[in-house]
Write an enzyme that holds these catalytic residues in place. Structure first.
Site, PDB file in Angstrom:
ATOM      1  N   THR A 125       0.826  -1.210   0.000  1.00  0.00           N
ATOM      2  CA  THR A 125       0.000   0.000   0.000  1.00  0.00           C
ATOM      3  C   THR A 125       0.863   1.264   0.000  1.00  0.00           C
ATOM      4  O   THR A 125       1.986   1.253   0.523  1.00  0.00           O
ATOM      5  CB  THR A 125      -0.912   0.010   1.250  1.00  0.00           C
ATOM      6  OG1 THR A 125      -1.462   1.309   1.423  1.00  0.00           O
ATOM      7  CG2 THR A 125      -0.136  -0.339   2.522  1.00  0.00           C
ATOM      8  N   ASP A 126       0.296   2.336  -0.537  1.00  0.00           N
ATOM      9  CA  ASP A 126       1.019   3.624  -0.499  1.00  0.00           C
ATOM     10  C   ASP A 126       1.154   4.153   0.929  1.00  0.00           C
ATOM     11  O   ASP A 126       1.947   5.063   1.185  1.00  0.00           O
ATOM     12  CB  ASP A 126       0.330   4.663  -1.402  1.00  0.00           C
ATOM     13  CG  ASP A 126      -1.097   4.996  -0.993  1.00  0.00           C
ATOM     14  OD1 ASP A 126      -1.628   4.362  -0.054  1.00  0.00           O
ATOM     15  OD2 ASP A 126      -1.697   5.897  -1.613  1.00  0.00           O
ATOM     16  N   GLU A 127       0.381   3.567   1.861  1.00  0.00           N
ATOM     17  CA  GLU A 127       0.455   4.063   3.252  1.00  0.00           C
ATOM     18  C   GLU A 127       1.814   3.822   3.877  1.00  0.00           C
ATOM     19  O   GLU A 127       2.135   4.427   4.908  1.00  0.00           O
ATOM     20  CB  GLU A 127      -0.642   3.414   4.109  1.00  0.00           C
ATOM     21  CG  GLU A 127      -2.026   3.805   3.663  1.00  0.00           C
ATOM     22  CD  GLU A 127      -3.086   3.691   4.748  1.00  0.00           C
ATOM     23  OE1 GLU A 127      -2.748   3.586   5.930  1.00  0.00           O
ATOM     24  OE2 GLU A 127      -4.275   3.713   4.373  1.00  0.00           O
ATOM     25  N   TYR A 153      -1.466  -0.318  11.229  1.00  0.00           N
ATOM     26  CA  TYR A 153      -1.722  -0.977   9.940  1.00  0.00           C
ATOM     27  C   TYR A 153      -0.572  -0.724   8.975  1.00  0.00           C
ATOM     28  O   TYR A 153       0.016  -1.660   8.431  1.00  0.00           O
ATOM     29  CB  TYR A 153      -3.045  -0.482   9.327  1.00  0.00           C
ATOM     30  CG  TYR A 153      -3.153  -0.792   7.844  1.00  0.00           C
ATOM     31  CD1 TYR A 153      -3.315  -2.103   7.404  1.00  0.00           C
ATOM     32  CD2 TYR A 153      -3.069   0.229   6.880  1.00  0.00           C
ATOM     33  CE1 TYR A 153      -3.376  -2.392   6.039  1.00  0.00           C
ATOM     34  CE2 TYR A 153      -3.139  -0.056   5.528  1.00  0.00           C
ATOM     35  CZ  TYR A 153      -3.295  -1.364   5.113  1.00  0.00           C
ATOM     36  OH  TYR A 153      -3.358  -1.659   3.770  1.00  0.00           O
ATOM     37  N   LYS A 157       2.251  -3.309   7.326  1.00  0.00           N
ATOM     38  CA  LYS A 157       2.425  -3.515   5.875  1.00  0.00           C
ATOM     39  C   LYS A 157       3.872  -3.208   5.469  1.00  0.00           C
ATOM     40  O   LYS A 157       4.469  -3.911   4.649  1.00  0.00           O
ATOM     41  CB  LYS A 157       1.455  -2.643   5.075  1.00  0.00           C
ATOM     42  CG  LYS A 157      -0.010  -3.017   5.220  1.00  0.00           C
ATOM     43  CD  LYS A 157      -0.366  -4.385   4.652  1.00  0.00           C
ATOM     44  CE  LYS A 157      -0.309  -4.428   3.146  1.00  0.00           C
ATOM     45  NZ  LYS A 157      -0.767  -5.761   2.637  1.00  0.00           N
TER      46      LYS A 157
HETATM   47  P1  NAD Z   1     -10.201  -6.649   2.788  1.00  0.00           P
HETATM   48  O1  NAD Z   1     -10.127  -6.347   4.242  1.00  0.00           O
HETATM   49  O2  NAD Z   1     -11.421  -6.305   2.023  1.00  0.00           O
HETATM   50  O3  NAD Z   1      -9.926  -8.200   2.542  1.00  0.00           O
HETATM   51  C1  NAD Z   1      -8.935  -8.908   3.238  1.00  0.00           C
HETATM   52  C2  NAD Z   1      -9.193 -10.392   3.008  1.00  0.00           C
HETATM   53  O4  NAD Z   1      -8.123 -11.121   3.652  1.00  0.00           O
HETATM   54  C3  NAD Z   1     -10.498 -10.901   3.617  1.00  0.00           C
HETATM   55  O5  NAD Z   1     -11.143 -11.773   2.727  1.00  0.00           O
HETATM   56  C4  NAD Z   1     -10.043 -11.661   4.872  1.00  0.00           C
HETATM   57  O6  NAD Z   1     -10.912 -12.709   5.245  1.00  0.00           O
HETATM   58  C5  NAD Z   1      -8.690 -12.171   4.420  1.00  0.00           C
HETATM   59  N1  NAD Z   1      -7.782 -12.455   5.546  1.00  0.00           N
HETATM   60  C6  NAD Z   1      -7.534 -11.651   6.608  1.00  0.00           C
HETATM   61  N2  NAD Z   1      -6.661 -12.262   7.439  1.00  0.00           N
HETATM   62  C7  NAD Z   1      -6.349 -13.450   6.865  1.00  0.00           C
HETATM   63  C8  NAD Z   1      -5.479 -14.527   7.237  1.00  0.00           C
HETATM   64  N3  NAD Z   1      -4.774 -14.480   8.373  1.00  0.00           N
HETATM   65  N4  NAD Z   1      -5.386 -15.586   6.411  1.00  0.00           N
HETATM   66  C9  NAD Z   1      -6.106 -15.648   5.256  1.00  0.00           C
HETATM   67  N5  NAD Z   1      -6.965 -14.675   4.882  1.00  0.00           N
HETATM   68  C10 NAD Z   1      -7.068 -13.585   5.672  1.00  0.00           C
HETATM   69  O7  NAD Z   1      -8.915  -5.949   2.163  1.00  0.00           O
HETATM   70  P2  NAD Z   1      -8.720  -5.239   0.737  1.00  0.00           P
HETATM   71  O8  NAD Z   1      -9.145  -3.837   0.838  1.00  0.00           O
HETATM   72  O9  NAD Z   1      -9.259  -6.126  -0.312  1.00  0.00           O
HETATM   73  O10 NAD Z   1      -7.128  -5.243   0.653  1.00  0.00           O
HETATM   74  C11 NAD Z   1      -6.428  -6.359   0.107  1.00  0.00           C
HETATM   75  C12 NAD Z   1      -4.938  -6.081   0.160  1.00  0.00           C
HETATM   76  O11 NAD Z   1      -4.646  -4.903  -0.580  1.00  0.00           O
HETATM   77  C13 NAD Z   1      -4.412  -5.831   1.568  1.00  0.00           C
HETATM   78  O12 NAD Z   1      -3.152  -6.438   1.681  1.00  0.00           O
HETATM   79  C14 NAD Z   1      -4.293  -4.315   1.657  1.00  0.00           C
HETATM   80  O13 NAD Z   1      -3.253  -3.952   2.534  1.00  0.00           O
HETATM   81  C15 NAD Z   1      -3.935  -3.971   0.233  1.00  0.00           C
HETATM   82  N6  NAD Z   1      -4.352  -2.631  -0.255  1.00  0.00           N
HETATM   83  C16 NAD Z   1      -5.642  -2.207  -0.102  1.00  0.00           C
HETATM   84  C17 NAD Z   1      -6.017  -0.991  -0.616  1.00  0.00           C
HETATM   85  C18 NAD Z   1      -7.442  -0.483  -0.505  1.00  0.00           C
HETATM   86  O14 NAD Z   1      -7.710   0.670  -0.867  1.00  0.00           O
HETATM   87  N7  NAD Z   1      -8.398  -1.282  -0.039  1.00  0.00           N
HETATM   88  C19 NAD Z   1      -5.090  -0.184  -1.299  1.00  0.00           C
HETATM   89  C20 NAD Z   1      -3.764  -0.640  -1.418  1.00  0.00           C
HETATM   90  C21 NAD Z   1      -3.421  -1.875  -0.894  1.00  0.00           C
HETATM   91  O1  DAU Z   2      -4.075   4.111   0.530  1.00  0.00           O
HETATM   92  C1  DAU Z   2      -4.333   2.746   0.564  1.00  0.00           C
HETATM   93  C2  DAU Z   2      -5.137   2.393   1.798  1.00  0.00           C
HETATM   94  O2  DAU Z   2      -6.445   2.900   1.596  1.00  0.00           O
HETATM   95  C3  DAU Z   2      -5.167   0.893   2.063  1.00  0.00           C
HETATM   96  O3  DAU Z   2      -3.860   0.450   2.359  1.00  0.00           O
HETATM   97  C4  DAU Z   2      -6.106   0.557   3.216  1.00  0.00           C
HETATM   98  O4  DAU Z   2      -6.216  -0.842   3.363  1.00  0.00           O
HETATM   99  C5  DAU Z   2      -7.471   1.134   2.900  1.00  0.00           C
HETATM  100  O5  DAU Z   2      -8.349   0.888   3.979  1.00  0.00           O
HETATM  101  C6  DAU Z   2      -7.373   2.627   2.623  1.00  0.00           C
HETATM  102  O6  DAU Z   2      -6.993   3.351   3.819  1.00  0.00           O
HETATM  103  P1  DAU Z   2      -7.688   4.735   4.239  1.00  0.00           P
HETATM  104  O7  DAU Z   2      -7.507   4.910   5.694  1.00  0.00           O
HETATM  105  O8  DAU Z   2      -7.264   5.830   3.342  1.00  0.00           O
HETATM  106  O9  DAU Z   2      -9.224   4.367   3.859  1.00  0.00           O
HETATM  107  P2  DAU Z   2     -10.608   4.650   4.618  1.00  0.00           P
HETATM  108  O10 DAU Z   2     -11.682   4.292   3.651  1.00  0.00           O
HETATM  109  O11 DAU Z   2     -10.646   4.053   5.977  1.00  0.00           O
HETATM  110  O12 DAU Z   2     -10.591   6.230   4.772  1.00  0.00           O
HETATM  111  C7  DAU Z   2     -10.457   7.086   3.644  1.00  0.00           C
HETATM  112  C8  DAU Z   2     -10.443   8.514   4.171  1.00  0.00           C
HETATM  113  O13 DAU Z   2     -11.732   8.824   4.682  1.00  0.00           O
HETATM  114  C9  DAU Z   2      -9.490   8.741   5.325  1.00  0.00           C
HETATM  115  O14 DAU Z   2      -8.941  10.049   5.213  1.00  0.00           O
HETATM  116  C10 DAU Z   2     -10.345   8.641   6.564  1.00  0.00           C
HETATM  117  C11 DAU Z   2     -11.677   9.177   6.080  1.00  0.00           C
HETATM  118  N1  DAU Z   2     -12.880   8.594   6.713  1.00  0.00           N
HETATM  119  C12 DAU Z   2     -13.011   7.245   6.748  1.00  0.00           C
HETATM  120  C13 DAU Z   2     -14.123   6.660   7.319  1.00  0.00           C
HETATM  121  C14 DAU Z   2     -14.279   5.152   7.388  1.00  0.00           C
HETATM  122  C15 DAU Z   2     -13.881   9.428   7.195  1.00  0.00           C
HETATM  123  O15 DAU Z   2     -13.773  10.655   7.143  1.00  0.00           O
HETATM  124  N2  DAU Z   2     -14.987   8.860   7.752  1.00  0.00           N
HETATM  125  C16 DAU Z   2     -15.136   7.510   7.853  1.00  0.00           C
HETATM  126  O16 DAU Z   2     -16.183   7.046   8.410  1.00  0.00           O
END
Ligand code: NAD
Ligand code: DAU
Length: 339
Positions: A125-127, A153, A157
């Site tokens: 992730t970019d985080e 988190y 990562k």
């Molecule tokens: P998500 O939370 O929707 O899904 C995570 C999945 O992993 C779920 O199906 C969960 O059951 C499974 N899981 C959790 N712990 C596990 C374990 N110990 N063993 C096997 N399975 C397990 O997450 P997402 O948003 O789909 O993110 C997927 C990946 O992409 C993550 O690694 C996250 O860090 C990365 N990522 C997410 C975003 C985003 O915006 N959502 C952006 C960049 C990177």
């Molecule tokens: O940048 C990649 C990341 O993006 C991934 O690595 C993470 O897994 C994914 O969850 C996401 O992280 P963020 O923290 O950016 O996403 P989130 O949707 O939780 O929040 C997006 C923005 O919105 C953040 O600035 C917090 C804000 N927010 C979020 C929630 C849930 C609110 O203002 N209100 C809310 O209720």
């Protein structure tokens, strides 16, 4: 080609499974997922009977189970999506983030070393780069930006990324890492900003915006992320990190107002609430490397993708209503209870 996709019952992992089954019908995909609160088998309902797809319930941090799966299936490629992914949850309970995101990654790579694979790909992730100031729109995250994490988190990562790079350098494991910006699209769990705001607006519930709502995220439609990972695994250089993002920066308030407008709901639903501790201000990816080396460009601009996503949530109410009611967690029992 046999793929092991971990975390395939989650948001991005499931979209990746659909993308790959559609694009490469001759490939085999094995999905390993623990089905935590974020894993939803209802999402995978449409592919469960696909002969190219196998679902296995299990924990990536369970060494015995992971080795047994590798022994049986001998995957060629591993793509690790499995993670605890929600920043707010990591603030409340960091332990499981260390367990899954760091130790789980270590177990998967040990299995790859033991049984041999063509590529291990870590979905990061970019985080891991921390955040950028709001008053410097000229700054972007490149692959050279130092790791500088804010939340448990992102620290977990980043730790996993370091471990992946160490396994490459020390053991010669053929790895790659991608660091993507915020994804959005179908099957996004409604604890995250966009699906939460859509669901609340549709239910005429308040929309909780953290702090002032000025924080900026760089939004990428999920299929564009899937296409980038496919490309990196097939054509990306071993040992390399690739940033993924498409210059779609928006403040949270802009995103929330766009959703309200599209659903014809009043802005009076917005509630400014206490900020997230350690809240990152701005994420913004420089995707030059993946564009110049691999020719990747995102296909979906935010203004189009957000409307498509809102329509998806309107047309798939049972999916997110089952999550809000908790019903989706009974699905595994229903499907597998008597098998
Ligand atoms: P998500 O939370 O929707 O899904 C995570 C999945 O992993 C779920 O199906 C969960 O059951 C499974 N899981 C959790 N712990 C596990 C374990 N110990 N063993 C096997 N399975 C397990 O997450 P997402 O948003 O789909 O993110 C997927 C990946 O992409 C993550 O690694 C996250 O860090 C990365 N990522 C997410 C975003 C985003 O915006 N959502 C952006 C960049 C990177
Ligand atoms: O940048 C990649 C990341 O993006 C991934 O690595 C993470 O897994 C994914 O969850 C996401 O992280 P963020 O923290 O950016 O996403 P989130 O949707 O939780 O929040 C997006 C923005 O919105 C953040 O600035 C917090 C804000 N927010 C979020 C929630 C849930 C609110 O203002 N209100 C809310 O209720």
């Amino acid at each position: 080609m046999k793929w092991l996709v971990t975390g395939g019952a989650g948001f991005i992992g499931s979209n990746f499974v659909f993308y790959m089954l559609d694009k490469y019908p001759e490939d085999q995909i094995i999905c390993l997922d623990k089905l935590t609160y974020a894993g939803n088998l209802e999402t995978l309902e449409g592919v469960m009977e696909n002969p190219g797809f196998t679902f296995v319930k299990g924990d990536i941090a369970d060494r015995e189970a992971v080795y047994a799966l590798f022994e049986k299936e001998r995957p060629d490629i591993v793509v690790n999506f499995a993670a605890e992914s929600h920043v707010d949850r990591s603030v409340v309970d960091p332990g499981i983030f260390l367990q899954t995101n760091i130790l789980g990654t270590g177990v998967l790579m040990d299995a790859c070393r033991k049984y041999g694979i063509q590529r291990y790909h870590q979905v990061s992730t970019d985080e891991v780069y921390g955040d950028l100031p709001l008053d410097r729109p000229d700054l972007f995250f490149t692959e050279e930006t130092p790791i500088h994490t804010s939340s448990p988190y992102s620290a977990s990562k980043a730790s996993a990324d370091l471990l992946v790079q160490a396994y490459h350098r020390t053991f010669g494991l053929p790895v790659s890492i991608s660091r993507c910006s915020n994804n959005y699209g179908p099957y996004h769990f409604p604890e995250k900003l966009i699906p939460l705001m859509i669901a609340n607006a549709l239910n005429d519930k308040p929309l909780p915006v953290y702090g002032t709502g000025e924080n900026v995220r760089d939004w990428l439609y999920v299929t564009d992320h899937c296409a980038a990972i496919d490309l990196i695994v097939r054509k990306g250089r071993v040992g390399e990190v690739y940033n993924i993002g498409g210059h779609n920066e928006r403040t949270n308030l802009q995103v929330v107002k766009t959703i309200l407008k599209a659903l014809d709901k009043p802005e009076s639903l917005i509630r400014f609430v206490t900020d997230r501790p350690g809240h990152d201000m701005r994420y913004a990816i420089d995707p030059t490397k993946i564009h110049e080396e691999l020719g990747w460009l995102p296909e979906t601009p935010f203004d189009e993708g957000i409307q498509k996503t809102i329509r998806w949530y309107l047309n798939n109410k049972p999916w997110w209503e089952h999550i809000i009611s908790g019903d989706y967690q009974n699905y595994y029992e229903k499907m597998y209870g008597n098998r």
